[in-house]
Structure formats: C-alpha cells, structure tokens
Design a protein around this motif. Structure first.
Motif, PDB file in Angstrom:
ATOM      1  N   ASN A  76       0.858  -1.180   0.000  1.00  0.00           N
ATOM      2  CA  ASN A  76       0.000   0.000   0.000  1.00  0.00           C
ATOM      3  C   ASN A  76       0.901   1.238   0.000  1.00  0.00           C
ATOM      4  O   ASN A  76       1.562   1.520   1.003  1.00  0.00           O
ATOM      5  CB  ASN A  76      -0.898  -0.003   1.242  1.00  0.00           C
ATOM      6  CG  ASN A  76      -1.851   1.181   1.246  1.00  0.00           C
ATOM      7  OD1 ASN A  76      -1.472   2.307   0.899  1.00  0.00           O
ATOM      8  ND2 ASN A  76      -3.087   0.938   1.643  1.00  0.00           N
ATOM      9  N   PRO A  77       0.961   1.976  -1.114  1.00  0.00           N
ATOM     10  CA  PRO A  77       1.917   3.095  -1.199  1.00  0.00           C
ATOM     11  C   PRO A  77       1.666   4.179  -0.160  1.00  0.00           C
ATOM     12  O   PRO A  77       2.617   4.791   0.337  1.00  0.00           O
ATOM     13  CB  PRO A  77       1.714   3.633  -2.617  1.00  0.00           C
ATOM     14  CG  PRO A  77       0.391   3.118  -3.051  1.00  0.00           C
ATOM     15  CD  PRO A  77       0.175   1.822  -2.337  1.00  0.00           C
ATOM     16  N   GLY A  91       2.733   4.473  -9.615  1.00  0.00           N
ATOM     17  CA  GLY A  91       2.432   3.797 -10.879  1.00  0.00           C
ATOM     18  C   GLY A  91       1.642   2.534 -10.583  1.00  0.00           C
ATOM     19  O   GLY A  91       2.031   1.735  -9.730  1.00  0.00           O
ATOM     20  N   THR A  92       0.522   2.355 -11.287  1.00  0.00           N
ATOM     21  CA  THR A  92      -0.387   1.235 -11.032  1.00  0.00           C
ATOM     22  C   THR A  92      -0.562   0.425 -12.314  1.00  0.00           C
ATOM     23  O   THR A  92      -0.605   0.989 -13.407  1.00  0.00           O
ATOM     24  CB  THR A  92      -1.751   1.777 -10.574  1.00  0.00           C
ATOM     25  OG1 THR A  92      -1.547   2.613  -9.435  1.00  0.00           O
ATOM     26  CG2 THR A  92      -2.704   0.656 -10.199  1.00  0.00           C
ATOM     27  N   MET A  93      -0.700  -0.857 -12.187  1.00  0.00           N
ATOM     28  CA  MET A  93      -0.854  -1.688 -13.384  1.00  0.00           C
ATOM     29  C   MET A  93      -2.227  -1.488 -14.011  1.00  0.00           C
ATOM     30  O   MET A  93      -3.244  -1.585 -13.344  1.00  0.00           O
ATOM     31  CB  MET A  93      -0.655  -3.164 -13.059  1.00  0.00           C
ATOM     32  CG  MET A  93      -0.675  -3.993 -14.339  1.00  0.00           C
ATOM     33  SD  MET A  93      -0.573  -5.743 -14.105  1.00  0.00           S
ATOM     34  CE  MET A  93      -1.175  -6.281 -15.715  1.00  0.00           C
ATOM     35  N   ASN A  96      -4.459  -3.107 -11.265  1.00  0.00           N
ATOM     36  CA  ASN A  96      -4.810  -2.238 -10.135  1.00  0.00           C
ATOM     37  C   ASN A  96      -3.844  -2.332  -8.957  1.00  0.00           C
ATOM     38  O   ASN A  96      -3.992  -1.606  -7.978  1.00  0.00           O
ATOM     39  CB  ASN A  96      -6.241  -2.481  -9.655  1.00  0.00           C
ATOM     40  CG  ASN A  96      -6.793  -1.280  -8.922  1.00  0.00           C
ATOM     41  OD1 ASN A  96      -6.588  -0.145  -9.352  1.00  0.00           O
ATOM     42  ND2 ASN A  96      -7.474  -1.496  -7.804  1.00  0.00           N
ATOM     43  N   GLU A  97      -2.855  -3.215  -9.040  1.00  0.00           N
ATOM     44  CA  GLU A  97      -1.855  -3.252  -7.973  1.00  0.00           C
ATOM     45  C   GLU A  97      -0.785  -2.192  -8.237  1.00  0.00           C
ATOM     46  O   GLU A  97      -0.362  -2.000  -9.384  1.00  0.00           O
ATOM     47  CB  GLU A  97      -1.192  -4.631  -7.898  1.00  0.00           C
ATOM     48  CG  GLU A  97      -2.105  -5.719  -7.383  1.00  0.00           C
ATOM     49  CD  GLU A  97      -1.425  -7.080  -7.287  1.00  0.00           C
ATOM     50  OE1 GLU A  97      -2.112  -8.029  -6.901  1.00  0.00           O
ATOM     51  OE2 GLU A  97      -0.214  -7.184  -7.620  1.00  0.00           O
ATOM     52  N   PRO A  98      -0.311  -1.516  -7.198  1.00  0.00           N
ATOM     53  CA  PRO A  98       0.783  -0.560  -7.382  1.00  0.00           C
ATOM     54  C   PRO A  98       2.054  -1.259  -7.843  1.00  0.00           C
ATOM     55  O   PRO A  98       2.387  -2.341  -7.363  1.00  0.00           O
ATOM     56  CB  PRO A  98       0.982   0.033  -5.986  1.00  0.00           C
ATOM     57  CG  PRO A  98      -0.289  -0.260  -5.257  1.00  0.00           C
ATOM     58  CD  PRO A  98      -0.790  -1.561  -5.809  1.00  0.00           C
TER      59      PRO A  98
END
Lengths: 77, 147
Positions: B11-12, B37-39, B92-94
């Motif tokens: 979690n950034p 940056g997120t996928m 949606n994962e960082p």
C-alpha cells in the motif's frame, strides 16, 4: 580465471540460457564475451550491456572475475 | 533514502506515511511530491490479465540506491523513497512509488519526476504481459504509448 555472463528477459528466452561461465583471456571486450557466451548469435541492435552492474559499451574491456550482463531495453515503472 | 524491492502487494500510502513518521523531521520539510504507478488492465488495445516483472536484482538495487543518493544531492532534498514491485502483478496493484521531500515545492516536483524518468529509462526491469493472445515482452515499440 573466469567471467560470469548473464542474460535477462527476452534474450534469456531466445538464447535458451540464463548464465554462462567463460574462461578469461587477455584482450576480451564485451562484444567478444557476447560472441562466446551466445555461441555466435547475432546481438540484437537494442541490446544493453553491463559489467559488474554498471552500464558499458560493447567495446569496453572485460577483466578476470567480472560479471557481464546482456539485456533488452528496460521497461520498469 | 532507501530503494526497496518487493515481491508482494504493498500500500503506497501506508508506506509513505510509515517512512515519513520514522525518518523525516517534522517541521523541516515543506513539500512532499509523490508518484504512484499502477498496473493497467490494457495496453496497445489489448486486455492484459496480469504481468510478470523480471529484474536483475543486484544491479536494480545498486542503480536505485545511487539514484536516490544522486537525487537527494541534485535537488537538495530532505529525503526520498523508491519502492518497486517485481514478480507477478495483477491489474490495479501498485508497481512503483516515488516520493521526494524538500523545503519547497519546486525541488520536490522536479525530483519526483526525475526519479521516475531515470527509473523508467535505466533501471533493469522487464515487463512481460499476459493477454488473451499469449505472453509478450513490453519492448521498445510498446513503450512509445506509455508516456
């Protein structure tokens, strides 16, 4: 008297090898290491090279004990 | 000013807050610039189900550590932080967090952008996307649409 050579990503897959150990001889440069480690394959134009984790050019000399790496353009972030 | 490589979801915002509370001196910095940056689940008009992010572990750590140190000096930062994923990543994962703390906003904005641009241009990571049509490495041609 050896050099560790590593290939990453698409180069690893196209050459079918991840790591090669070569014998060291005087006068080696990065291009010559590629030729030996890849069994004479043509080096793709966009290949990046590193010695001991620092970017270098293909004409850079290689020393005994160096770790030489070859990889395609990077795509992190 | 660490660079941290992780093979698990992070979690950034929690990481930023935790690092800031532990390492930054309250009252000393006036600007915090952040990039996450997120996928995406698409690229070049194709749906992407997930990707694998390969890296050259020792060189990546070495490069990012030096980038942090260089950026801190170049922009007179109070501190900076880079966290980057590797391994299997889902939409949606960082993927990456960069943070720059400085006295004023200009240095923080500039440094945060510099960290990301240098990372994208030179840090040894390679993305392999998995689409309905199979696997593909995200090479030069695909990168032209990423900016």
């Amino acid at each position: 008297m050896s050099i560790e050579v590593q290939f990453f990503a698409s180069l690893r897959e196209s050459l079918g090898k991840q790591q090669v150990t070569l014998g060291y001889s005087d006068g080696l440069d990065v291009q010559a290491v590629w030729q030996q480690a890849s069994d004479g394959a043509a080096m793709p134009d966009n290949t990046l090279c590193a010695i001991n984790m620092e970017y270098v050019k293909t004409e850079t000399p290689v020393n005994d004990g160096d770790e030489v790496a070859f990889f395609p353009p990077v795509t992190g972030g | 000013m660490p660079a941290i490589l992780l093979d698990t979801v992070f979690n950034p915002w929690d990481e930023l807050q935790s690092y800031q509370e532990k390492h930054l001196q309250a009252g000393r910095y006036g600007a915090t610039a952040t990039f996450v940056g997120t996928m995406r689940d698409f690229n070049i008009d194709d749906s992407v189900s997930h990707m694998t992010l390969e890296h050259y572990p020792a060189m990546t750590q070495n490069f990012l550590d030096k980038l942090c140190a260089q950026s801190r000096e170049k922009f007179a930062l109070d501190d900076c932080l880079i966290i980057h994923r590797y391994g299997d990543i889902k939409p949606n994962e960082p993927i990456v967090l960069t943070v720059a703390w400085s006295a004023h906003r200009a240095q923080a904005f500039d440094a945060c952008r510099y960290l990301m641009e240098e990372l994208k241009a030179r840090a040894p990571f390679w993305k392999k996307e998995i689409t309905a049509g199979g696997e593909r490495w995200v090479h030069d041609e695909l990168r032209s649409s990423e900016k």
